[in-house]
Design a protein around this motif. Structure first.
Motif, short mmCIF file in Angstrom:
data_model
loop_
_atom_site.label_atom_id
_atom_site.label_comp_id
_atom_site.label_asym_id
_atom_site.label_seq_id
_atom_site.Cartn_x
_atom_site.Cartn_y
_atom_site.Cartn_z
N ILE A 199 2.29 36.63 -21.03
CA ILE A 199 2.01 35.67 -20.19
C ILE A 199 0.67 35.41 -19.47
O ILE A 199 0.40 34.27 -18.98
N ALA A 200 -0.25 36.92 -19.35
CA ALA A 200 -1.99 36.28 -18.87
C ALA A 200 -2.11 35.24 -20.20
O ALA A 200 -2.98 33.96 -19.58
N GLY A 222 -4.59 34.00 -11.06
CA GLY A 222 -3.74 35.26 -10.31
C GLY A 222 -2.35 34.91 -9.69
O GLY A 222 -1.67 36.04 -10.34
N HIS A 223 -2.35 33.89 -8.63
CA HIS A 223 -0.94 34.12 -8.42
C HIS A 223 0.68 33.80 -9.62
O HIS A 223 1.34 33.63 -9.31
N ILE A 224 -0.06 32.36 -10.54
CA ILE A 224 0.21 31.86 -11.36
C ILE A 224 1.14 33.10 -11.79
O ILE A 224 2.41 33.43 -12.29
N VAL A 225 0.40 33.86 -12.43
CA VAL A 225 0.46 34.90 -13.33
C VAL A 225 1.09 36.54 -13.09
O VAL A 225 2.30 36.69 -13.95
N SER A 249 9.20 37.17 -12.12
CA SER A 249 9.63 36.54 -12.04
C SER A 249 10.81 37.03 -13.62
O SER A 249 11.84 36.83 -13.74
N THR A 250 10.00 37.05 -15.00
CA THR A 250 9.87 37.52 -16.30
C THR A 250 10.59 39.19 -16.15
O THR A 250 11.62 39.17 -17.15
N LEU A 251 9.86 39.87 -15.73
CA LEU A 251 10.05 41.65 -15.71
C LEU A 251 11.01 41.85 -14.87
O LEU A 251 11.59 43.21 -14.10
N GLY A 252 11.18 41.42 -13.85
CA GLY A 252 11.29 42.06 -12.46
C GLY A 252 11.03 42.58 -11.71
O GLY A 252 9.51 42.44 -12.12
N GLY A 253 11.37 43.08 -10.57
CA GLY A 253 10.48 43.67 -9.35
C GLY A 253 9.97 42.78 -8.94
O GLY A 253 10.21 41.71 -8.26
N LYS A 254 9.22 43.42 -7.63
CA LYS A 254 8.56 43.13 -6.43
C LYS A 254 6.81 42.50 -6.44
O LYS A 254 6.17 43.01 -7.47
#
Length: 346
Positions: A160-161, A198-201, A207-212
């Motif tokens: 993704i990065a 940084g914000h986009i990645v 959104s892809t892997l879940g989490g906060k």
């Protein structure tokens, strides 16, 4: 007097004023800049135009042609211009280009030639200068709750990065780069050159892997009266990831969604879908992404015979109503190391 007006005053040919040949002869219709400087980055090959750097996506020959064309000036009255070009590189920092131009000027066919010397000047570009100097504006830390992110999650995060970097670079954001991706003891660190990437990645990872996502800016100095910050983007992945197979109330379920301490699960026994609390999970078995294909040897009622994907020995499993099985076909299975049983997942 009438006779004098009907001839060319320069060559005497019949003409109402200056004839076309003489007009073409006295016009400087072809001009070349004899020397052109091209500043480029020896690391990435990008070109500098004024104070702006741009990536170069063409090969050396095409670039030489583009620079030589830019050094060429043709009279606006020239029609049907055709340009022939040859070049040679006597040294790494010099290129000599010979141009021959043909066309029609005031109805007269003209031919002209000139030479352009391209001087290649090496200079580190803004992006490579920042990368080589260790400059960065953010670190994306990929971590997980009560576990280490899986190899699959870290591979996906790195991809993704890199894909985000490619997209921003193509859009002209040269300073939105990924300077390093490093696997740590408790996860993955992605160092980036701008807060924008940084914000986009980080947002895409959530959104892809879940989490906060939480951000932690740190003041590192000032430039031109503006405060400079470096931001740590902490992406905290959930305890369980989508596709995990866990044991709940003695049965196998597949995690289909996570959030707020609850799991949306799919029962691999009776195909029902429901929610359970994370605290109800008795143990972790594996992820469907790690499932293996097993050959079906027979199907008799609620018993399925398969070959162990690892040993190729015969094994019997209990059939599940939601899975269609054919003799000689394959099914996907996960090995439960604690019970030495196979879990049918697809």
């Amino acid at each position: 007097m009438e006779i004098l007006r009907s001839v060319c005053p320069r060559c005497g040919k019949p003409s109402a004023g200056l004839c076309n040949e003489c007009r073409a002869a006295e016009v400087e219709w072809l001009k070349c800049e004899p020397r052109v400087e091209s500043i480029y980055c020896p690391v990435c090959g990008s070109q500098r135009h004024g104070k702006t750097w741009t990536d170069t996506l063409v090969d050396h020959e095409t670039l030489v042609h583009e620079i030589a064309y830019s050094a060429l000036t043709l009279h606006p009255d020239l029609r049907g211009a055709e340009i022939a070009m040859t070049f040679k590189d006597p040294s790494p920092n010099r290129t000599f280009v010979d141009l021959t131009v043909t066309g029609t000027l005031y109805g007269v066919e003209v031919t002209g030639s000139c030479q352009v010397k391209i001087v290649w000047i090496k200079e580190q570009c803004d992006r490579c200068n920042r990368i080589s100097g260790g400059y960065y504006e953010g670190i994306i830390q990929v971590r997980a709750v009560d576990r280490r992110p899986s190899d699959r999650e870290m591979d996906q995060a790195a991809r993704i990065a890199e894909e985000t970097e490619d997209g921003l670079q193509e859009a002209g954001e040269r300073l939105s780069f990924v300077s390093s991706i490093e696997e740590m003891k408790d996860g993955l660190d992605i160092v980036v050159g701008s807060q924008h990437i940084g914000h986009i990645v980080a947002s895409t990872l959530c959104s892809t892997l879940g989490g906060k996502l939480s951000t932690h800016p740190k003041l590192v100095g000032e430039k031109d009266g503006k405060r400079l910050y470096r931001v740590t983007y902490l992406v905290r992945l959930p305890r369980f990831q989508i596709g995990d197979v866990v044991v709940v109330r003695g049965g196998y379920v597949e995690v289909r969604g996570t959030g707020h301490g609850r799991l949306q699960v799919y029962d691999l026994g009776d195909a029902s879908a429901h929610f359970v609390s994370e605290d109800e999970v008795e143990r972790f078995v594996g992820n469907v992404g790690d499932a293996q294909n097993a050959l079906v040897t027979y199907h008799d009622g609620d018993v399925i015979g398969i070959l162990d994907p690892k040993t190729q020995g015969p094994v019997e499993c209990r059939a599940v109503p939601w899975l269609e099985v054919e003799d000689g076909g394959t099914i996907r299975v996960l090995r439960d190391d604690e019970t030495e049983r196979f879990v049918l997942v697809g």
